[in-house]
Design an enzyme around this catalytic site. Structure first.
Site, PDB file in Angstrom:
ATOM      1  N   CYS A  57      52.507  -5.559  89.009  1.00 10.70           N
ATOM      2  CA  CYS A  57      52.568  -5.676  87.613  1.00 10.70           C
ATOM      3  C   CYS A  57      52.255  -6.879  87.294  1.00 10.70           C
ATOM      4  CB  CYS A  57      53.812  -4.963  86.933  1.00 10.70           C
ATOM      5  SG  CYS A  57      54.094  -3.579  87.224  1.00 10.70           S
ATOM      6  N   GLU A 109      50.230 -28.523 117.428  1.00  4.98           N
ATOM      7  CA  GLU A 109      50.983 -27.261 117.093  1.00  4.98           C
ATOM      8  C   GLU A 109      50.511 -26.430 116.091  1.00  4.98           C
ATOM      9  OE1 GLU A 109      54.045 -29.850 113.969  1.00  4.98           O
ATOM     10  OE2 GLU A 109      54.678 -29.360 116.106  1.00  4.98           O
TER      11      GLU A 109
HETATM   12  N1  LLP Z   1      53.041 -28.074 111.942  1.00  2.00           N
HETATM   13  C1  LLP Z   1      53.765 -28.393 110.917  1.00  2.00           C
HETATM   14  C2  LLP Z   1      54.894 -29.482 110.764  1.00  2.00           C
HETATM   15  C3  LLP Z   1      53.262 -27.575 109.776  1.00  2.00           C
HETATM   16  O1  LLP Z   1      54.041 -27.911 108.441  1.00  2.00           O
HETATM   17  C4  LLP Z   1      52.547 -26.436 109.882  1.00  2.00           C
HETATM   18  C5  LLP Z   1      52.248 -25.770 108.784  1.00  2.00           C
HETATM   19  C6  LLP Z   1      51.970 -26.270 111.163  1.00  2.00           C
HETATM   20  C7  LLP Z   1      52.229 -27.050 112.179  1.00  2.00           C
HETATM   21  C8  LLP Z   1      51.035 -25.161 111.442  1.00  2.00           C
HETATM   22  O2  LLP Z   1      49.874 -25.229 110.651  1.00  2.00           O
HETATM   23  P1  LLP Z   1      48.600 -24.316 110.922  1.00  2.00           P
HETATM   24  O3  LLP Z   1      48.220 -24.812 112.303  1.00  2.00           O
HETATM   25  O4  LLP Z   1      49.145 -22.828 110.700  1.00  2.00           O
HETATM   26  O5  LLP Z   1      47.407 -24.722 109.746  1.00  2.00           O
HETATM   27  N2  LLP Z   1      51.314 -21.083 103.671  1.00  2.00           N
HETATM   28  C9  LLP Z   1      49.944 -21.638 103.806  1.00  2.00           C
HETATM   29  C10 LLP Z   1      50.072 -22.547 105.073  1.00  2.00           C
HETATM   30  C11 LLP Z   1      51.046 -23.472 105.054  1.00  2.00           C
HETATM   31  C12 LLP Z   1      51.330 -24.306 106.344  1.00  2.00           C
HETATM   32  C13 LLP Z   1      52.537 -25.168 106.446  1.00  2.00           C
HETATM   33  N3  LLP Z   1      52.796 -25.906 107.651  1.00  2.00           N
HETATM   34  C14 LLP Z   1      48.714 -20.657 103.844  1.00  2.00           C
HETATM   35  O6  LLP Z   1      49.233 -19.721 103.889  1.00  2.00           O
HETATM   36  O7  LLP Z   1      47.535 -21.393 103.804  1.00  2.00           O
END
Ligand code: LLP
Length: 422
Positions: free
Chosen positions: A350, A279
Protein backbone atom coordinates in the site's frame (compact mmCIF):
# COMPACT_ATOMS: atom_id res chain seq x y z
CA UNK A 1 6.13 -21.45 -26.05
CA UNK A 2 9.47 -21.84 -24.38
CA UNK A 3 9.86 -21.37 -20.64
CA UNK A 4 12.74 -19.42 -19.14
CA UNK A 5 15.59 -21.72 -18.15
CA UNK A 6 17.83 -20.49 -15.38
CA UNK A 7 20.97 -22.55 -15.19
CA UNK A 8 19.14 -25.56 -16.53
CA UNK A 9 16.10 -25.16 -14.25
CA UNK A 10 12.68 -24.33 -15.67
CA UNK A 11 11.61 -21.11 -13.92
CA UNK A 12 7.90 -21.93 -14.20
CA UNK A 13 8.47 -25.33 -12.59
CA UNK A 14 10.46 -23.69 -9.79
CA UNK A 15 7.60 -21.28 -9.14
CA UNK A 16 5.13 -24.16 -9.06
CA UNK A 17 7.24 -26.29 -6.77
CA UNK A 18 8.45 -23.66 -4.29
CA UNK A 19 5.84 -20.91 -4.62
CA UNK A 20 6.36 -17.19 -5.30
CA UNK A 21 7.85 -14.73 -4.67
CA UNK A 22 10.96 -16.86 -4.88
CA UNK A 23 14.62 -15.90 -4.87
CA UNK A 24 16.58 -18.22 -7.14
CA UNK A 25 20.32 -18.19 -6.67
CA UNK A 26 22.79 -19.94 -8.93
CA UNK A 27 25.68 -21.51 -7.08
CA UNK A 28 27.39 -22.15 -10.40
CA UNK A 29 27.35 -18.47 -11.33
CA UNK A 30 28.74 -17.48 -7.96
CA UNK A 31 31.59 -19.95 -8.34
CA UNK A 32 32.28 -18.69 -11.87
CA UNK A 33 32.64 -15.16 -10.52
CA UNK A 34 34.94 -16.31 -7.75
CA UNK A 35 37.03 -18.22 -10.29
CA UNK A 36 37.41 -15.02 -12.32
CA UNK A 37 38.40 -13.21 -9.14
CA UNK A 38 40.97 -15.86 -8.37
CA UNK A 39 42.45 -16.02 -11.86
CA UNK A 40 42.57 -12.31 -12.58
CA UNK A 41 43.36 -10.92 -9.13
CA UNK A 42 44.54 -13.38 -6.48
CA UNK A 43 46.74 -15.46 -8.78
CA UNK A 44 47.96 -12.56 -10.86
CA UNK A 45 49.00 -10.42 -7.91
CA UNK A 46 50.79 -12.20 -5.07
CA UNK A 47 50.10 -10.97 -1.55
CA UNK A 48 46.42 -10.29 -2.21
CA UNK A 49 43.18 -11.48 -0.66
CA UNK A 50 39.46 -11.01 -1.16
CA UNK A 51 36.65 -10.93 1.37
CA UNK A 52 33.05 -11.41 0.31
CA UNK A 53 30.83 -8.64 1.75
CA UNK A 54 28.01 -10.48 3.53
CA UNK A 55 25.70 -7.49 3.47
CA UNK A 56 24.99 -8.06 -0.24
CA UNK A 57 23.48 -11.46 0.58
CA UNK A 58 24.15 -13.75 3.46
CA UNK A 59 22.73 -17.20 3.99
CA UNK A 60 24.28 -20.18 5.73
CA UNK A 61 24.66 -21.82 2.32
CA UNK A 62 26.44 -18.80 0.91
CA UNK A 63 28.83 -18.68 3.87
CA UNK A 64 29.71 -22.31 3.11
CA UNK A 65 30.25 -21.58 -0.57
CA UNK A 66 32.51 -18.63 0.24
CA UNK A 67 34.44 -20.72 2.77
CA UNK A 68 34.88 -23.55 0.29
CA UNK A 69 36.35 -21.07 -2.20
CA UNK A 70 38.87 -19.88 0.41
CA UNK A 71 37.72 -16.28 0.39
CA UNK A 72 37.56 -14.18 3.54
CA UNK A 73 34.25 -12.82 4.79
CA UNK A 74 33.15 -9.32 5.83
CA UNK A 75 30.46 -8.92 8.44
CA UNK A 76 28.97 -5.73 9.84
CA UNK A 77 26.85 -6.88 12.73
CA UNK A 78 26.45 -9.44 15.45
CA UNK A 79 23.75 -11.07 13.32
CA UNK A 80 26.00 -11.51 10.29
CA UNK A 81 28.79 -12.75 12.54
CA UNK A 82 26.49 -15.19 14.28
CA UNK A 83 25.34 -16.65 10.97
CA UNK A 84 28.90 -16.91 9.65
CA UNK A 85 30.05 -18.77 12.76
CA UNK A 86 26.98 -20.97 12.68
CA UNK A 87 27.81 -21.92 9.10
CA UNK A 88 31.27 -22.92 10.33
CA UNK A 89 33.11 -20.06 8.64
CA UNK A 90 36.70 -19.94 9.98
CA UNK A 91 36.65 -16.95 12.39
CA UNK A 92 40.22 -15.97 11.62
CA UNK A 93 39.11 -15.20 8.07
CA UNK A 94 36.27 -12.90 9.15
CA UNK A 95 36.60 -9.10 9.08
CA UNK A 96 34.26 -7.07 11.27
CA UNK A 97 33.15 -3.70 9.87
CA UNK A 98 30.69 -1.04 10.90
CA UNK A 99 30.49 2.57 11.98
CA UNK A 100 28.56 1.94 15.16
CA UNK A 101 29.50 -1.41 16.58
CA UNK A 102 27.95 -2.05 19.96
CA UNK A 103 29.96 -3.16 22.98
CA UNK A 104 28.19 -6.54 22.76
CA UNK A 105 29.20 -6.92 19.14
CA UNK A 106 32.79 -6.06 19.95
CA UNK A 107 32.89 -8.63 22.74
CA UNK A 108 31.26 -11.21 20.50
CA UNK A 109 33.88 -10.58 17.80
CA UNK A 110 36.76 -10.94 20.23
CA UNK A 111 35.33 -14.04 21.87
CA UNK A 112 34.63 -15.52 18.45
CA UNK A 113 38.22 -14.99 17.32
CA UNK A 114 37.45 -12.66 14.41
CA UNK A 115 40.56 -12.12 12.26
CA UNK A 116 40.41 -8.36 11.68
CA UNK A 117 38.50 -5.50 13.23
CA UNK A 118 38.03 -2.57 10.86
CA UNK A 119 37.93 0.35 13.26
CA UNK A 120 35.78 3.35 12.44
CA UNK A 121 35.91 5.68 15.44
CA UNK A 122 37.61 6.53 18.70
CA UNK A 123 35.01 5.05 21.02
CA UNK A 124 35.36 1.73 19.29
CA UNK A 125 39.16 1.87 19.44
CA UNK A 126 39.16 2.51 23.18
CA UNK A 127 36.64 -0.22 23.84
CA UNK A 128 38.51 -2.71 21.70
CA UNK A 129 41.73 -1.97 23.52
CA UNK A 130 40.07 -2.43 26.89
CA UNK A 131 38.33 -5.67 25.93
CA UNK A 132 41.47 -7.06 24.28
CA UNK A 133 43.63 -6.30 27.33
CA UNK A 134 41.05 -7.91 29.56
CA UNK A 135 41.48 -11.07 27.46
CA UNK A 136 45.27 -10.79 27.34
CA UNK A 137 45.26 -10.48 23.54
CA UNK A 138 46.25 -7.94 20.88
CA UNK A 139 43.60 -7.41 18.23
CA UNK A 140 44.76 -6.89 14.66
CA UNK A 141 42.98 -3.82 13.30
CA UNK A 142 42.80 -1.64 10.24
CA UNK A 143 41.57 1.91 10.38
CA UNK A 144 38.70 2.69 8.05
CA UNK A 145 39.60 6.07 6.63
CA UNK A 146 37.55 8.53 4.59
CA UNK A 147 39.66 9.42 1.57
CA UNK A 148 37.39 12.34 0.63
CA UNK A 149 36.63 11.28 -2.95
CA UNK A 150 33.29 11.37 -4.68
CA UNK A 151 32.32 8.11 -6.33
CA UNK A 152 29.62 9.19 -8.82
CA UNK A 153 27.01 6.72 -7.75
CA UNK A 154 23.67 7.14 -5.98
CA UNK A 155 24.09 9.38 -2.93
CA UNK A 156 22.92 6.56 -0.66
CA UNK A 157 25.63 4.26 -2.03
CA UNK A 158 28.50 6.73 -1.86
CA UNK A 159 30.64 6.31 1.23
CA UNK A 160 34.07 7.77 0.59
CA UNK A 161 33.38 11.51 0.50
CA UNK A 162 34.54 13.75 3.33
CA UNK A 163 31.04 14.30 4.71
CA UNK A 164 30.37 10.63 5.43
CA UNK A 165 29.27 8.79 8.53
CA UNK A 166 31.88 6.13 7.67
CA UNK A 167 35.51 6.21 8.60
CA UNK A 168 38.12 8.44 10.08
CA UNK A 169 38.71 11.78 8.37
CA UNK A 170 42.25 12.27 7.12
CA UNK A 171 42.63 15.69 8.63
CA UNK A 172 46.21 15.50 10.00
CA UNK A 173 45.17 16.29 13.58
CA UNK A 174 42.55 13.55 13.62
CA UNK A 175 44.77 11.07 11.83
CA UNK A 176 47.64 11.67 14.25
CA UNK A 177 45.40 11.23 17.25
CA UNK A 178 44.22 7.82 16.01
CA UNK A 179 47.59 6.52 14.92
CA UNK A 180 49.33 7.66 18.08
CA UNK A 181 46.64 6.10 20.24
CA UNK A 182 46.70 2.79 18.37
CA UNK A 183 50.48 2.54 18.50
CA UNK A 184 50.41 3.19 22.23
CA UNK A 185 47.66 0.70 23.09
CA UNK A 186 48.66 -2.68 24.39
CA UNK A 187 45.49 -4.38 23.19
CA UNK A 188 45.77 -3.09 19.63
CA UNK A 189 47.93 -4.18 16.74
CA UNK A 190 47.56 -1.68 13.91
CA UNK A 191 48.09 -3.46 10.58
CA UNK A 192 47.06 -0.78 8.13
CA UNK A 193 44.18 1.06 6.50
CA UNK A 194 40.89 0.40 4.80
CA UNK A 195 38.73 2.48 2.49
CA UNK A 196 35.54 1.88 0.55
CA UNK A 197 34.43 4.58 -1.87
CA UNK A 198 30.91 3.37 -2.66
CA UNK A 199 28.88 0.78 -4.48
CA UNK A 200 27.91 0.00 -8.11
CA UNK A 201 30.82 2.03 -9.47
CA UNK A 202 31.57 1.70 -13.17
CA UNK A 203 34.78 3.74 -13.45
CA UNK A 204 38.00 2.85 -11.63
CA UNK A 205 38.80 6.54 -11.09
CA UNK A 206 37.42 6.99 -7.56
CA UNK A 207 39.14 3.83 -6.32
CA UNK A 208 42.40 5.04 -7.88
CA UNK A 209 42.08 8.52 -6.39
CA UNK A 210 41.37 7.05 -2.97
CA UNK A 211 44.33 4.71 -3.29
CA UNK A 212 46.69 7.62 -4.02
CA UNK A 213 45.42 9.43 -0.94
CA UNK A 214 45.78 6.39 1.28
CA UNK A 215 49.25 5.59 -0.12
CA UNK A 216 50.25 9.15 0.84
CA UNK A 217 48.83 8.51 4.28
CA UNK A 218 50.96 5.36 4.57
CA UNK A 219 54.07 7.33 3.64
CA UNK A 220 53.24 10.10 6.11
CA UNK A 221 52.69 7.79 9.06
CA UNK A 222 55.88 5.92 8.16
CA UNK A 223 57.82 9.21 8.20
CA UNK A 224 56.20 10.47 11.36
CA UNK A 225 55.92 7.32 13.46
CA UNK A 226 58.11 4.76 11.74
CA UNK A 227 54.90 2.73 11.32
CA UNK A 228 54.89 0.45 8.34
CA UNK A 229 51.52 -0.25 6.69
CA UNK A 230 51.38 -3.99 6.22
CA UNK A 231 47.80 -4.31 4.99
CA UNK A 232 45.61 -2.16 2.78
CA UNK A 233 41.98 -2.96 1.96
CA UNK A 234 40.53 -1.17 -1.05
CA UNK A 235 36.85 -1.92 -0.46
CA UNK A 236 34.29 -3.26 -2.90
CA UNK A 237 31.85 -1.42 -5.12
CA UNK A 238 32.58 -3.09 -8.48
CA UNK A 239 29.59 -2.74 -10.77
CA UNK A 240 27.18 -5.45 -11.91
CA UNK A 241 24.97 -5.49 -15.01
CA UNK A 242 21.32 -4.76 -14.25
CA UNK A 243 20.05 -3.60 -17.64
CA UNK A 244 21.27 -3.70 -21.24
CA UNK A 245 22.48 -0.11 -20.80
CA UNK A 246 24.92 -1.15 -18.08
CA UNK A 247 28.33 -2.04 -19.38
CA UNK A 248 30.39 -3.07 -16.39
CA UNK A 249 34.08 -3.73 -16.88
CA UNK A 250 35.70 -6.98 -15.73
CA UNK A 251 37.10 -7.05 -12.22
CA UNK A 252 40.66 -6.85 -13.56
CA UNK A 253 39.91 -3.38 -14.98
CA UNK A 254 39.79 -2.12 -11.39
CA UNK A 255 42.30 -4.40 -9.75
CA UNK A 256 45.03 -4.25 -12.42
CA UNK A 257 44.93 -0.45 -12.36
CA UNK A 258 44.97 -0.36 -8.56
CA UNK A 259 47.79 -2.86 -8.18
CA UNK A 260 49.89 -1.16 -10.85
CA UNK A 261 49.29 2.22 -9.23
CA UNK A 262 50.15 0.88 -5.81
CA UNK A 263 53.36 -0.72 -7.02
CA UNK A 264 54.41 2.64 -8.49
CA UNK A 265 53.32 4.60 -5.43
CA UNK A 266 55.23 2.29 -3.10
CA UNK A 267 58.32 2.42 -5.30
CA UNK A 268 58.08 6.22 -5.31
CA UNK A 269 57.88 6.55 -1.54
CA UNK A 270 60.13 3.62 -0.66
CA UNK A 271 57.35 1.71 1.11
CA UNK A 272 57.37 -2.07 0.97
CA UNK A 273 54.32 -3.38 -0.86
CA UNK A 274 51.60 -4.14 1.72
CA UNK A 275 49.20 -7.06 1.51
CA UNK A 276 46.19 -5.87 -0.49
CA UNK A 277 42.58 -6.89 -0.01
CA UNK A 278 39.35 -6.19 -1.85
CA UNK A 279 35.83 -6.85 -0.62
CA UNK A 280 33.29 -7.32 -3.38
CA UNK A 281 29.68 -8.11 -2.51
CA UNK A 282 27.40 -7.21 -5.40
CA UNK A 283 29.95 -8.19 -8.05
CA UNK A 284 29.88 -11.79 -6.78
CA UNK A 285 26.17 -12.37 -6.25
CA UNK A 286 24.00 -9.80 -8.10
CA UNK A 287 23.90 -11.50 -11.47
CA UNK A 288 23.66 -14.95 -9.88
CA UNK A 289 20.13 -14.25 -8.66
CA UNK A 290 16.66 -13.84 -10.14
CA UNK A 291 13.31 -13.34 -8.41
CA UNK A 292 10.15 -15.12 -9.55
CA UNK A 293 6.75 -13.55 -8.98
CA UNK A 294 3.24 -14.52 -9.98
CA UNK A 295 1.25 -11.95 -11.90
CA UNK A 296 -1.97 -11.18 -10.04
CA UNK A 297 -3.58 -8.44 -12.11
CA UNK A 298 -3.17 -6.50 -15.32
CA UNK A 299 -4.80 -3.09 -15.12
CA UNK A 300 -4.92 -0.81 -18.09
CA UNK A 301 -5.52 2.89 -17.55
CA UNK A 302 -6.40 3.95 -21.10
CA UNK A 303 -3.98 6.46 -22.50
CA UNK A 304 -1.89 6.40 -19.32
CA UNK A 305 -0.22 3.06 -18.57
CA UNK A 306 -0.75 -0.60 -17.79
CA UNK A 307 0.04 -1.83 -14.31
CA UNK A 308 1.00 -5.45 -13.85
CA UNK A 309 0.54 -6.33 -10.17
CA UNK A 310 2.71 -9.09 -8.72
CA UNK A 311 2.70 -10.96 -5.41
CA UNK A 312 5.83 -9.30 -4.02
CA UNK A 313 7.42 -5.88 -4.24
CA UNK A 314 9.29 -3.50 -1.99
CA UNK A 315 9.47 -5.93 0.94
CA UNK A 316 11.52 -8.39 -1.16
CA UNK A 317 13.30 -5.76 -3.26
CA UNK A 318 13.52 -2.26 -1.83
CA UNK A 319 16.09 -1.07 -4.39
CA UNK A 320 13.74 0.50 -6.96
CA UNK A 321 11.90 2.47 -4.25
CA UNK A 322 15.05 3.42 -2.34
CA UNK A 323 17.53 4.17 -5.13
CA UNK A 324 15.45 4.30 -8.31
CA UNK A 325 17.26 1.10 -9.29
CA UNK A 326 16.35 -0.37 -12.67
CA UNK A 327 15.77 -4.01 -13.56
CA UNK A 328 14.87 -6.17 -16.53
CA UNK A 329 12.28 -8.92 -16.55
CA UNK A 330 10.64 -11.57 -18.67
CA UNK A 331 7.40 -13.54 -18.64
CA UNK A 332 8.91 -16.91 -17.80
CA UNK A 333 5.99 -18.86 -19.33
CA UNK A 334 6.55 -17.29 -22.77
CA UNK A 335 10.17 -16.29 -22.65
CA UNK A 336 10.69 -16.68 -26.39
CA UNK A 337 7.64 -14.69 -27.49
CA UNK A 338 7.87 -11.13 -28.81
CA UNK A 339 7.59 -8.37 -26.24
CA UNK A 340 4.47 -6.66 -27.49
CA UNK A 341 3.36 -4.68 -24.48
CA UNK A 342 4.98 -1.93 -22.43
CA UNK A 343 3.88 -2.15 -18.81
CA UNK A 344 4.81 -1.06 -15.32
CA UNK A 345 5.38 -3.84 -12.79
CA UNK A 346 3.86 -2.89 -9.45
CA UNK A 347 4.40 -4.48 -6.08
CA UNK A 348 1.52 -5.34 -3.78
CA UNK A 349 2.23 -2.89 -0.95
CA UNK A 350 0.00 0.00 0.00
CA UNK A 351 2.53 2.47 -1.23
CA UNK A 352 2.47 4.30 -4.58
CA UNK A 353 6.26 4.07 -4.66
CA UNK A 354 6.09 0.29 -4.64
CA UNK A 355 6.94 -0.05 -8.31
CA UNK A 356 9.45 -2.73 -9.31
CA UNK A 357 9.99 -1.77 -12.96
CA UNK A 358 8.68 1.21 -14.90
CA UNK A 359 7.87 0.94 -18.60
CA UNK A 360 9.25 -2.45 -19.46
CA UNK A 361 8.41 -4.27 -22.69
CA UNK A 362 7.00 -7.71 -21.86
CA UNK A 363 5.33 -10.67 -23.57
CA UNK A 364 1.72 -9.56 -22.89
CA UNK A 365 1.60 -10.61 -19.24
CA UNK A 366 -1.57 -12.26 -17.91
CA UNK A 367 -2.76 -13.18 -14.43
CA UNK A 368 -1.14 -16.44 -13.36
CA UNK A 369 2.03 -15.90 -15.41
CA UNK A 370 5.40 -16.19 -13.73
CA UNK A 371 7.43 -13.01 -14.00
CA UNK A 372 11.19 -13.33 -13.62
CA UNK A 373 13.18 -10.25 -12.61
CA UNK A 374 16.90 -10.49 -13.32
CA UNK A 375 20.01 -9.52 -11.35
CA UNK A 376 18.39 -9.68 -7.94
CA UNK A 377 21.12 -11.60 -6.12
CA UNK A 378 22.46 -8.58 -4.20
CA UNK A 379 20.78 -6.34 -1.63
CA UNK A 380 17.29 -7.84 -2.01
CA UNK A 381 17.02 -10.77 0.41
CA UNK A 382 19.45 -8.99 2.74
CA UNK A 383 17.34 -5.82 2.78
CA UNK A 384 13.96 -7.56 2.89
CA UNK A 385 11.25 -6.48 5.29
CA UNK A 386 7.80 -7.60 6.37
CA UNK A 387 6.04 -4.40 5.35
CA UNK A 388 2.28 -5.01 5.14
CA UNK A 389 3.04 -8.29 6.92
CA UNK A 390 4.25 -9.96 3.79
CA UNK A 391 6.18 -13.12 4.65
CA UNK A 392 9.73 -13.01 3.30
CA UNK A 393 10.25 -15.24 0.25
CA UNK A 394 11.96 -18.59 0.12
CA UNK A 395 15.29 -18.99 -1.65
CA UNK A 396 16.37 -21.91 -3.77
CA UNK A 397 19.94 -22.68 -4.69
CA UNK A 398 20.51 -23.97 -8.20
CA UNK A 399 23.45 -26.14 -9.14
CA UNK A 400 24.04 -28.40 -12.16
CA UNK A 401 20.44 -27.95 -13.28
CA UNK A 402 19.02 -28.97 -9.90
CA UNK A 403 17.34 -26.74 -7.33
CA UNK A 404 17.08 -27.22 -3.60
CA UNK A 405 15.48 -25.13 -0.90
CA UNK A 406 18.09 -22.97 0.83
CA UNK A 407 15.87 -20.62 2.86
CA UNK A 408 12.30 -21.61 3.62
CA UNK A 409 9.48 -19.14 3.12
CA UNK A 410 8.32 -17.25 6.18
CA UNK A 411 4.96 -18.35 7.51
CA UNK A 412 2.19 -16.21 8.96
CA UNK A 413 3.02 -17.85 12.26
CA UNK A 414 6.62 -16.60 11.93
CA UNK A 415 5.21 -13.10 11.52
CA UNK A 416 3.60 -13.10 14.94
CA UNK A 417 6.05 -15.41 16.69
CA UNK A 418 7.83 -12.60 18.56
CA UNK A 419 4.69 -10.91 19.77
CA UNK A 420 3.49 -11.32 23.34
CA UNK A 421 -0.17 -10.97 24.17
CA UNK A 422 -0.89 -10.10 27.72
N1 LLP B 1 33.00 -3.04 1.86
C1 LLP B 1 32.37 -2.11 2.58
C2 LLP B 1 33.08 -1.48 3.69
C3 LLP B 1 31.07 -1.73 2.25
O1 LLP B 1 30.47 -0.79 2.96
C4 LLP B 1 30.40 -2.36 1.17
C5 LLP B 1 29.04 -1.99 0.82
C6 LLP B 1 31.09 -3.36 0.46
C7 LLP B 1 32.39 -3.66 0.82
C8 LLP B 1 30.47 -4.11 -0.67
O2 LLP B 1 30.10 -3.27 -1.70
P1 LLP B 1 29.62 -3.91 -3.09
O3 LLP B 1 30.81 -4.65 -3.67
O4 LLP B 1 28.52 -4.85 -2.81
O5 LLP B 1 29.20 -2.78 -3.91
N2 LLP B 1 22.22 -1.32 -0.45
C9 LLP B 1 22.94 -0.71 -1.56
C10 LLP B 1 24.42 -0.97 -1.49
C11 LLP B 1 25.04 -0.56 -0.18
C12 LLP B 1 26.48 -0.95 -0.09
C13 LLP B 1 27.00 -0.76 1.27
N3 LLP B 1 28.37 -1.12 1.44
C14 LLP B 1 22.34 -1.21 -2.85
O6 LLP B 1 21.36 -1.95 -2.80
O7 LLP B 1 22.79 -0.88 -3.93
Amino acid sequence: MAHLLFDGCDAVDLAREFGTPLYVLSEDRIRVRIRELRETFLDRWPGTSAAYASKALQTLDLCRIVASEDLDLDVVSGGELYAALKAGFPPGRIHFHGNSKTPDEIRMALDGGVGRMIVDNRTELDLLDREARARGIRVPILFRVTPGVDSHTHQYMSTGSLDSKFGIPLDPAVRDEYVEAALRMEGIELRGFHFHVGSQIFSNESHRKALRIVADLAAEVRDRYGFETRELILGGGFAARYTAQDEPEPLAYYTDALMTDLRDLCAGSGLPMPRVGIEPGRWIVAEAGITLYTVGSVKEIPGVRTYVGVDGGMPDNIRPALYGAEYEATVADRHDEPRTRTVTVAGKCCESGDILIRNVALQDPRPGDVLAVFTTGAYTHSMASNYNRLPRPAMVLVRDGKARLSVRRETYEDLVARELLS
